[in-house]
Design an enzyme around this catalytic site. Structure first.
Site, PDB file in Angstrom:
ATOM      1  N   GLU A   1      73.088 -20.398  51.179  1.00 46.07           N
ATOM      2  CA  GLU A   1      72.934 -20.401  52.647  1.00 46.07           C
ATOM      3  C   GLU A   1      74.116 -21.086  53.322  1.00 46.07           C
ATOM      4  O   GLU A   1      73.955 -21.803  54.303  1.00 46.07           O
ATOM      5  CB  GLU A   1      71.639 -21.115  53.055  1.00 46.07           C
ATOM      6  CG  GLU A   1      70.392 -20.546  52.438  1.00 46.07           C
ATOM      7  CD  GLU A   1      69.112 -21.175  52.966  1.00 46.07           C
ATOM      8  OE1 GLU A   1      69.155 -21.865  54.004  1.00 46.07           O
ATOM      9  OE2 GLU A   1      68.065 -20.977  52.334  1.00 46.07           O
TER      10      GLU A   1
ATOM     11  N   ASP B   1      77.043 -22.472  55.428  1.00 42.44           N
ATOM     12  CA  ASP B   1      77.730 -22.413  56.718  1.00 42.44           C
ATOM     13  C   ASP B   1      78.363 -23.770  56.998  1.00 42.44           C
ATOM     14  O   ASP B   1      78.035 -24.760  56.340  1.00 42.44           O
ATOM     15  CB  ASP B   1      76.832 -21.937  57.880  1.00 42.44           C
ATOM     16  CG  ASP B   1      75.488 -22.627  57.958  1.00 42.44           C
ATOM     17  OD1 ASP B   1      75.340 -23.731  57.392  1.00 42.44           O
ATOM     18  OD2 ASP B   1      74.568 -22.067  58.596  1.00 42.44           O
TER      19      ASP B   1
ATOM     20  N   GLU C   1      63.023 -25.648  49.195  1.00 41.69           N
ATOM     21  CA  GLU C   1      62.959 -26.987  49.795  1.00 41.69           C
ATOM     22  C   GLU C   1      61.730 -27.783  49.354  1.00 41.69           C
ATOM     23  O   GLU C   1      61.018 -28.353  50.179  1.00 41.69           O
ATOM     24  CB  GLU C   1      63.027 -26.871  51.330  1.00 41.69           C
ATOM     25  CG  GLU C   1      64.282 -26.135  51.803  1.00 41.69           C
ATOM     26  CD  GLU C   1      64.419 -26.066  53.325  1.00 41.69           C
ATOM     27  OE1 GLU C   1      63.483 -26.465  54.030  1.00 41.69           O
ATOM     28  OE2 GLU C   1      65.480 -25.607  53.793  1.00 41.69           O
TER      29      GLU C   1
ATOM     30  N   ASN D   1      65.411 -23.325  45.299  1.00 44.04           N
ATOM     31  CA  ASN D   1      66.479 -23.398  46.313  1.00 44.04           C
ATOM     32  C   ASN D   1      66.279 -24.635  47.186  1.00 44.04           C
ATOM     33  O   ASN D   1      65.151 -24.969  47.554  1.00 44.04           O
ATOM     34  CB  ASN D   1      66.384 -22.130  47.182  1.00 44.04           C
ATOM     35  CG  ASN D   1      67.552 -21.934  48.110  1.00 44.04           C
ATOM     36  OD1 ASN D   1      68.705 -22.055  47.693  1.00 44.04           O
ATOM     37  ND2 ASN D   1      67.270 -21.646  49.374  1.00 44.04           N
TER      38      ASN D   1
ATOM     39  N   HIS E   1      74.433 -25.971  53.559  1.00 40.42           N
ATOM     40  CA  HIS E   1      74.626 -26.085  55.011  1.00 40.42           C
ATOM     41  C   HIS E   1      75.445 -27.356  55.230  1.00 40.42           C
ATOM     42  O   HIS E   1      74.974 -28.455  54.947  1.00 40.42           O
ATOM     43  CB  HIS E   1      73.283 -26.220  55.731  1.00 40.42           C
ATOM     44  CG  HIS E   1      72.449 -24.978  55.675  1.00 40.42           C
ATOM     45  ND1 HIS E   1      72.800 -23.816  56.322  1.00 40.42           N
ATOM     46  CD2 HIS E   1      71.271 -24.712  55.057  1.00 40.42           C
ATOM     47  CE1 HIS E   1      71.877 -22.889  56.099  1.00 40.42           C
ATOM     48  NE2 HIS E   1      70.941 -23.401  55.337  1.00 40.42           N
TER      49      HIS E   1
HETATM   50  C1  XIL Z   1      66.336 -20.131  59.326  1.00 39.29           C
HETATM   51  C2  XIL Z   1      66.635 -18.815  60.010  1.00 39.29           C
HETATM   52  O1  XIL Z   1      67.998 -18.525  59.896  1.00 39.29           O
HETATM   53  C3  XIL Z   1      66.223 -18.896  61.461  1.00 39.29           C
HETATM   54  O2  XIL Z   1      66.392 -17.636  62.095  1.00 39.29           O
HETATM   55  C4  XIL Z   1      64.761 -19.325  61.561  1.00 39.29           C
HETATM   56  O3  XIL Z   1      64.411 -19.476  62.908  1.00 39.29           O
HETATM   57  C5  XIL Z   1      64.553 -20.621  60.809  1.00 39.29           C
HETATM   58  O4  XIL Z   1      64.991 -20.465  59.475  1.00 39.29           O
HETATM   59  N1  XIL Z   1      66.972 -23.198  55.305  1.00 39.29           N
HETATM   60  C6  XIL Z   1      66.381 -22.041  54.871  1.00 39.29           C
HETATM   61  C7  XIL Z   1      66.378 -20.840  55.743  1.00 39.29           C
HETATM   62  O5  XIL Z   1      65.970 -21.962  53.704  1.00 39.29           O
HETATM   63  O6  XIL Z   1      65.249 -20.046  55.526  1.00 39.29           O
HETATM   64  C8  XIL Z   1      66.484 -21.203  57.195  1.00 39.29           C
HETATM   65  O7  XIL Z   1      66.613 -20.017  57.947  1.00 39.29           O
HETATM   66  C9  XIL Z   1      67.641 -22.130  57.417  1.00 39.29           C
HETATM   67  C10 XIL Z   1      67.454 -23.417  56.638  1.00 39.29           C
END
Ligand code: XIL
Length: 702
Positions: free
Chosen positions: A439, A441, A332, A375, A410
């Site tokens: 990641e 979802d 990020e 990422n 996401h």
């Molecule tokens: C999230 C985890 O899933 C949570 O448990 C934690 O509290 C916060 O981070 N982007 C990312 C991940 O790169 O590392 C994040 O993971 C979700 C968003």
């Protein structure tokens, strides 16, 4: 943290209706995992007996006592007063109450004491093991007032060793007095996982590894079984982040990361490392100067910060050099609202771009076998995507060892679209980098004001359609996409339960009881057709260890392959299972008559409601080698093959002909074998064929 854009209403109404009605058919034909079980309560505290019912103070000064001032129900509650620190508060020992590996729901009603006004409370657990304490939040900061009762609810699984375990409530700051009442600790009895459905990793074996982000709870019991059945890659959701691995300088903790890596090793899974550099979940000490003050942009601080970064990556990257196949080296770093596209994190303000350069350089040195990724989220948004592209292009031109771009993906039930996802991938093709979905979802919500305690069927259908659209794109670009990872295992535990607001979300392929959702079936329907046999020895060696690695049953209830509903029981057979399928028998070795006997072992290795997987071993019991073969049998119950591997199939009515693949045409004399597998539809009965012939000669069974 991502800002989840919601862009509803892009599709035409007609298209939406079509999609929803197709999915309705799918939903209707899905196996139903039975009625959700009721939760079992293992502990309540109502304080009606006038005692504190095992709740005790954590500190030494506060008072934790029964109170008749207010009550949520009945006439009594628990009052905590006289606090001198925010962590002072009521705590309840649960070591003997909870079972390791079971996810419990923790619920309590809270209210600020009269005159305290508005107070921020949170609920946490304290776990100790051999003298080391860990604190984890169960319920985030929640506003409670002195005017009424507010419920705090959250889930937690004790997954680590513990010789002390307690729940407690504290204020986020300040020392206000507060009441608690009607604490409840419960769990949903575990459902066995479905063992008779196709494994995602097998279905996508010809496409890419399928991963899940996990913590230790996901390694245990039914969750561990689900993880091992469907996934051939794992990411530590939190355990490899800086706050977990180096909470204080030079003191590294690997307990949870080691457990995840050990599980992966034991189950032949790849590991994605996440993440070396992020602006979140990085301890404050990292950004403090030599005198312990927050760093300002000086040359000395830049040197110090880069040295810390290098030491961190050397330690963590080095430890897992033989285990992690891909690292999210930086996470990020893009902010599309900056003209140069670079996030103004402390990393950036102290070091400029050098933190990225250093991170990749050191990662390459200590983990030379890992692919190194940059990422980010919202990489489907054109402005952000293009800024990321420019950065990667620049760094690659400088010689920074970046191997790939990670797309977090996401999303939600209406966003991003397949087209947006397509251009996300297509944009990076000219750079020649690997791409991974890291990641993924799909929230069932499109706005922060929505909230459901159980997911409505239409949302689940939309979610299935969204996943299907994405996976169609991933499959299209499978030559460039080297991994696809979900951010979580099942809906029982997802980061979206507390982000962007606290509410239950249901973003994954398996439900809160670990059962396959419509999204699972939609995803299964998006896999690639099988290859007939390994493309090359190197491909087969590097992919799934399962020899039956193949593809999806096309008989699965995939929305896109079920054009017409039919109420008859045979409706569940997919039209694509027709014998006209792509089978084109083209043995590359000409068949020769068998000069001896043969034996056939026919095994149904997996069977689900509409399909099954068969594995067949043919043994040449004759005294001469077989050079090219055709195995024939007749199905008795209308079974229709729709895919095969290590062979080519043809079917005419009930008559099946399987011919060898190029590489297994020769079966040695006196016991040589050839094996192949297939996927087939079935309905009603699925009897094993009784007669097999090899090049015309009848074989014995078994
Ligand atoms: C999230 C985890 O899933 C949570 O448990 C934690 O509290 C916060 O981070 N982007 C990312 C991940 O790169 O590392 C994040 O993971 C979700 C968003």
């Amino acid at each position: 943290m991502p800002t989840l854009s919601s862009r509803a209403g892009r599709a035409t109404l007609a298209l939406l209706m079509l999609t929803l009605s197709a999915l309705a058919i799918v939903v209707a034909s899905l196996p139903t995992p039975g009625r959700a079980a009721d939760p079992i309560t293992v502990l309540t505290s109502d304080f009606e007996d006038g005692t504190s019912q095992g709740w005790a103070r954590r500190g030494t000064v506060e008072a934790v006592e029964n109170s008749t001032a207010v009550a949520h129900a009945g006439s009594r509650s628990l009052l905590t007063s006289g606090r001198t620190a925010s962590w002072n508060g009521p705590s309840r020992d649960l070591l003997a109450t909870v079972t390791r590996g079971t996810r419990y729901t923790y619920s309590v009603w809270a209210r600020a004491a009269a005159g305290a006004g508005s107070v921020q409370l949170r609920m946490s657990v304290e776990r100790r093991w051999q003298g080391t304490a860990n604190y984890e939040q169960v319920v985030n900061s929640t506003t409670v007032t002195d005017g009424g009762w507010t419920q705090l609810t959250g889930g937690y699984t004790l997954a680590n060793d513990a010789d002390f375990f307690a729940v407690y409530v504290e204020t986020v700051s300040g020392t206000a007095s507060f009441h608690l009442d009607d604490f409840n600790l419960s769990y949903l009895p575990a459902s066995p996982i479905q063992t008779d459905i196709p494994s995602l990793k097998t279905v996508f074996a010809n496409d890419f590894p399928i991963g899940a982000a996990v913590g230790r709870p996901q390694l245990l019991a039914e969750r561990g079984q689900l993880l091992a059945k469907h996934f051939n890659s794992v990411t530590a959701g939190n355990a490899m982040k800086w706050d977990a691995t180096e909470p204080t300088e030079g003191a590294f903790t690997y307990t949870d990361a080691d457990a995840i890596v050990a599980f992966a090793r034991g189950n032949g899974m790849k590991v994605r490392g996440h993440t070396f550099v992020w602006h979140n979940q990085t301890p404050a000490w990292v950004f403090n100067d030599a005198s312990g003050q927050p760093m300002t942009a000086t040359a000395a601080n830049k040197t110090l910060l880069l040295a810390r970064l290098e030491a961190h990556i050397r330690a963590v990257g080095g430890r897992y050099a033989n285990d992690v196949s891909a690292w999210d080296v930086v996470n990020e770093v893009i902010d599309e609202n900056q003209s140069d596209g670079l996030r103004r994190s402390t990393w950036y303000t102290i070091t400029g771009l050098d933190y990225i350069r250093t991170a990749f350089r050191v990662a390459r040195q200590v983990a030379p076998n890992a692919k190194l990724f940059i990422n980010d989220y919202n990489t489907n948004v054109a402005a952000k995507r293009d800024k990321l592209y420019n950065l990667v292009a620049q760094l690659k031109a400088e010689g920074v060892p970046i191997d790939g771009v990670g797309h977090q993906q996401h999303g939600n039930i209406s966003w991003p679209t397949g087209a947006e996802t397509d251009s996300m991938i297509a944009t990076f093709l000219p750079l020649g980098v690997e791409q991974q979905i890291t990641e993924m979802d799909t929230s069932i919500y499109t706005s922060s004001s929505e909230s459901f305690t159980t997911p409505p069927a239409d949302r689940l259908a939309s979610q299935a359609a969204r996943y299907k659209a994405w996976f169609d794109v991933y499959r299209k670009y499978k030559a460039n996409i080297t991994s696809v990872t979900f951010w979580g295992l099942a809906d029982d535990e997802t980061w979206l339960d507390s982000y962007p607001v606290s509410r239950k979300d249901f973003p994954l392929l398996f439900d809160v009881q670990l059962q396959a959702k419509p999204a699972y079936w939609a995803v299964i329907g998006a896999a690639s057709p099988t290859a007939t046999g390994p493309a090359s020895p190197s491909t087969s060696a590097s992919s799934s260890p399962s020899p039956s690695a193949s593809r999806s049953p096309s008989a699965s209830p995939s929305a896109s392959t079920s054009p017409s509903p039919s109420p008859s029981p045979s409706a569940s057979r997919s039209p694509s299972a027709s014998p006209s399928a792509s089978a084109s028998p083209s043995p590359s070795v000409s068949t020769s008559p068998s000069t001896g006997g043969c034996r056939v072992k026919y095994t149904v290795t997996n069977q689900w409601n509409t399909g099954f997987q068969g594995d067949v071993v043919v043994t040449n019991t004759g005294s001469a080698a077989v050079n090219g073969w055709a195995l024939r049998w007749t199905f008795a119950n209308g079974q229709v093959i729709n895919q095969s591997w290590s062979s080519t199939y043809a079917q005419s009515g009930a008559n099946v002909t399987i011919t060898n693949a190029a590489w297994n045409g020769v079966i040695g004399a006196n016991g040589g074998t050839a094996s192949f597998g297939f996927l087939s539809s079935w309905s009603g009965t699925n009897a094993t064929p009784t007669t097999f012939t090899l090049n015309g000669a009848t074989c014995v069974l078994g």
